[in-house]
Design an enzyme around this catalytic site. Structure first.
Site, mmCIF file in Angstrom:
data_model
loop_
_atom_site.group_PDB
_atom_site.id
_atom_site.type_symbol
_atom_site.label_atom_id
_atom_site.label_comp_id
_atom_site.label_asym_id
_atom_site.label_seq_id
_atom_site.Cartn_x
_atom_site.Cartn_y
_atom_site.Cartn_z
ATOM 1 N N GLU A 105 0.817 -1.216 0.000
ATOM 2 C CA GLU A 105 0.000 0.000 0.000
ATOM 3 C C GLU A 105 0.853 1.270 0.000
ATOM 4 O O GLU A 105 0.504 2.258 -0.645
ATOM 5 C CB GLU A 105 -0.904 -0.009 1.242
ATOM 6 C CG GLU A 105 -1.906 1.120 1.283
ATOM 7 C CD GLU A 105 -2.788 1.018 2.519
ATOM 8 O OE1 GLU A 105 -3.240 2.072 3.000
ATOM 9 O OE2 GLU A 105 -3.025 -0.105 2.995
ATOM 10 N N ASP A 106 1.987 1.243 0.729
ATOM 11 C CA ASP A 106 2.739 2.478 0.978
ATOM 12 C C ASP A 106 4.123 2.538 0.348
ATOM 13 O O ASP A 106 4.809 3.554 0.484
ATOM 14 C CB ASP A 106 2.896 2.691 2.497
ATOM 15 C CG ASP A 106 1.553 2.891 3.186
ATOM 16 O OD1 ASP A 106 0.623 3.364 2.521
ATOM 17 O OD2 ASP A 106 1.448 2.563 4.379
#
Length: 769
Positions: A105-106
């Site tokens: 996600e990051d």
């Protein structure tokens, strides 16, 4: 600089120490998980590296330049989540997922990278935990709804996904003090509405209690601090009483011959602050009157010993009537089992005692996590009736999520399912069915099977005839009566409580409406062909020859969709006939068309959804409503009185007869019951500055004490808002229900008002009707 390098070195040492302590914690219950490794030839390691350390290295390197709001390196969060997973004593796959859960996600790490290194099982778990971040959503609420949908569907395939997600949320809640006050409130409310109830349904008491207490701290800070202080003042006395009761209970059990071979454990534990606060509020009592601030547990070797212990307690202490529960014979849906009793104990105080086996206690504390561990220890994999019962609510939740197309309706359905308190009823064969409290005979019928629900005419409850509206009570024996001629009706929606029953009734009504429209459209085609061709089969043959051309021209999937579009009025019969026979041929039959069109218009009874119909709707020249329909701004509009949309709400329009377009909030029950073909997209007009104030209904649960209503009214008027109407009535347990009608212009004003009201002394809850 030298100082910066020293800080980095200190940080690296602390991170390594945190990982080392994780290995130590995991090693205590699963030594193999600490050492399990594989040959990493790509990086030319001379020694195989453990999978845990490899995951740690990948996560640490991926998050290297990221920090949390606290200023700590971001890797402390995945490590914190992994520590919580280790506290649950979960397997290696869960630990790896915890360490890697934010990388996709990051950071630049992909699911393909994870699958290549750790395998498909781990990549699927990480994907299940990862939020949906690459899609443009119209609102935060819609995004969160889709995230919940994804999580629920993922956890139906692998329960470890939700365990990691709960650990992730718990660690975020533990560090919430670094967020802004607005985010603290939003995240805490979201946690209280979704994650704490989810932990409860999964039976993970330790996580549920900590989440609730952390939410309590941020949602009601004054009340939290006051109760925390009260508990601290009473701490010494509570501890003394705890020790006194434990000694007495241990002696009683040992004197009766229970607890040989060190199988006896008696312990007391203080309830969570949120649980205590709720009991005080619900019963309108002070802390001194809460008899189960400390709950006691007696852990024994087997079930027979548990029942024997219950008899010993009742022989020595007077039991409180109505406070005995056998949850061993009738377990909760989440697998919880125990014998509950409340007795008049030492010093004349009421004492709440739970009696269970060691396995039951583990499941009571860790819920589905412990159940999963026991199953793994027994060889895993195989399912049985006990598993089937425990996961029935999850299958139903997944089924409801799949059925719901509207994000807000889906989210509301999930909240209802998670929060619902239960009533237990029996089928005539003795099978136990848990249902949400307030469920009717009709809910039970749909719980058994959708077809039984659709044809339900009533029931025999405990041998007596009951209508579909009868509200079920604990212990009812229900025999459903059906008829093939019975079908769902719109008014049934008023008599059901469960999301399954609601979704099945709505689905049947929409499907039936489509079937009627398709039949109507088919009739129009047949009449049109017969009217135009005036010969036996020439028209039908030409229609069949041109069918593919018709579907392509009107962008329809198949012939049934063509019939449906005609029945709804989305397509003109004349346009369809023109495509078949040509415009020149059609022009010669104008007189015939006028007669046929009149009859078809009367038969369809459905307004056209197309842009031509929208442009024909009456005009609303004031434009003060600030709504855009397509590109049109001056269309006659009305607003649903039930949901009362405000500027900023997610909205949808429904074409009505003679009243233009009615605007609803997404999630409004009347919108969900509307025909899809009549729904149109509408948006708030950003160019409109002066928006008309609209009445909004607020419902406030408060203490029934002098001055509370005046304080709430003063809070509203202090924000410059006008109160259109107000009412107050007494409800049970010394509480009052206040309803305010307030004139507001947008969603921001509403949220600001609700925050202000929640801070007033005596206010227990605030909601929008």
């Amino acid at each position: 600089t030298v100082d910066d390098d020293d800080d980095d070195d200190d940080s690296d040492i602390e991170i390594e120490a945190l990982f080392t302590s994780l290995l130590h914690k995991v090693g205590k219950y699963n030594a193999e998980a600490v050492t399990l490794s594989y040959d990493d030839n790509n990086n030319n390691h001379t020694q195989p590296i453990s999978m845990l350390r490899q995951a740690f290295h990948i996560a640490r390197d991926a998050h290297k330049n990221q920090c949390r709001k606290s200023g700590e390196p971001y890797i402390t969060h995945p490590l914190g989540v992994a520590h919580i997973i280790a506290d649950m004593e979960l397997d290696l796959a869960s630990l790896l997922t915890a360490l890697l859960h934010d990388t996709v996600e990051d950071t630049n790490v992909t699911l393909g990278d994870i699958e290549e290194t750790f395998g498909r099982e781990i990549s699927q778990c990480v994907d299940g935990v990862t939020k949906i971040a690459r899609i443009a959503f119209t609102s935060y609420e819609e995004q969160q709804s889709e995230n919940y949908r994804k999580l629920i569907l993922a956890m139906s395939k692998d329960i470890r996904v939700v365990l990691v997600k709960l650990a992730d949320r718990l660690h975020n809640m533990r560090t919430l003090q670094y967020m802004s006050k607005e985010k603290q409130q939003r995240i805490a409310r979201e946690t209280m509405e979704i994650y704490a109830p989810l932990a409860h349904r999964l039976g993970i008491y330790t996580v549920k209690t900590e989440l609730e207490d952390l939410c309590f701290r941020y949602l009601k800070p004054k009340k939290f601090k006051a109760l925390e202080q009260q508990i601290k003042i009473a701490e010494v006395e509570l501890k003394q009483y705890d020790e006194e009761v434990v000694v007495i209970l241990e002696k009683l059990m040992k004197d009766a011959g229970l607890g040989v071979n060190s199988s006896l454990l008696v312990k007391g534990r203080t309830k969570g602050l949120w649980s205590i606060y709720n009991k005080m509020k619900r019963q309108d009592i002070e802390l001194d009157d809460v008899h189960d601030v400390i709950g006691f547990r007696i852990i024994l070797e087997d079930v027979a010993a548990c029942y024997q212990a219950l008899g010993i307690l009742h022989a020595n202490f007077k039991p409180v009537p109505g406070r005995i529960k056998d949850l061993i014979a009738l377990p909760k849906p989440n697998g919880y089992q125990s014998l509950h009793t409340t007795v008049i104990g030492p010093r004349g105080k009421k004492v709440e005692i739970q009696i269970r086996t060691k396995e039951m206690d583990d499941i009571a504390e860790s819920g589905i996590a412990a159940h999963w561990i026991y199953k793994q220890g027994q060889g895993g994999g195989s399912s049985n009736s006990k598993d089937s019962n425990q996961f029935a609510w999850l299958r139903q939740l997944v089924d409801d999520v799949v059925q719901q197309s509207d994000p807000k309706a889906m989210l509301q359905s999930v909240k209802e399912d998670l929060f619902a308190k239960e009533v237990l009823v029996f089928s005539p064969t003795g099978e136990l069915y848990p249902l949400a409290r307030g469920s009717s005979v009709l809910d039970f019928a749909y719980k058994v099977h959708s077809d039984i629900g659709a044809h339900c005419t009533g029931a025999k409850v405990n041998g007596r005839i009951a209508s579909i509206r009868y509200l079920l009570q604990n212990g009812d024996v229900v025999h459903i009566m059906t008829s093939k001629s019975q079908n769902p009706k719109r008014e049934w929606l008023k008599h059901v409580r469960t999301s399954k029953a609601k979704s099945r009734i709505r689905a049947w009504l929409k499907r039936h409406q489509k079937e009627n429209s398709a039949a109507m459209g088919k009739k129009q085609i047949e009449e049109g062909l017969d009217k135009y061709s005036r010969s036996d089969d020439a028209g039908k043959k030409e229609y069949q020859r041109k069918l593919d051309h018709l579907l392509t021209t009107f962008k329809l999937r198949d012939e049934n969709h063509l019939f449906t579009a005609l029945g709804y009025g989305q397509l003109s019969l004349k346009n369809v006939m023109t495509e078949i026979f040509g415009s020149a041929a059609i022009a010669t039959a104008n007189n015939d068309w006028s007669d046929l069109s009149t009859r078809n218009d009367r038969d369809s009874q459905v307004l056209n959804k197309s842009q031509s119909v929208l442009s024909d709707l009456p005009s609303n020249n004031s434009n003060g409503n600030g709504i855009v329909v397509g590109r049109e701004r001056n269309i006659l509009l009305s607003f649903c009185r039930n949901c009362s949309p405000l500027r900023g709400d997610n909205i949808k329009g429904v074409i009505t007869k003679g009243k233009g377009i009615k605007v609803h909030r997404t999630g409004c029950k009347y919108l969900s019951e509307s025909d899809d073909a009549l729904c149109v997209d509408v948006t708030w007009d950003k160019s409109v500055k002066n928006v008309t104030l609209r009445p909004v209904q607020l419902q406030v649960i408060c203490s029934d004490s002098p001055g509370v209503l005046a304080d709430m009214s003063r809070a509203i008027t202090s924000l410059g808002m006008n109160i259109g109407n107000v009412s107050l009535k007494k409800i049970k347990n010394g509480r009052g229900l206040a309803r305010f009608e307030v004139m507001l212009g947008n969603l921001y004003e509403l949220e600001n008002l609700m925050v202000q009201l929640r801070q007033e002394e005596g206010v227990l809850s605030v909601s929008r009707r």
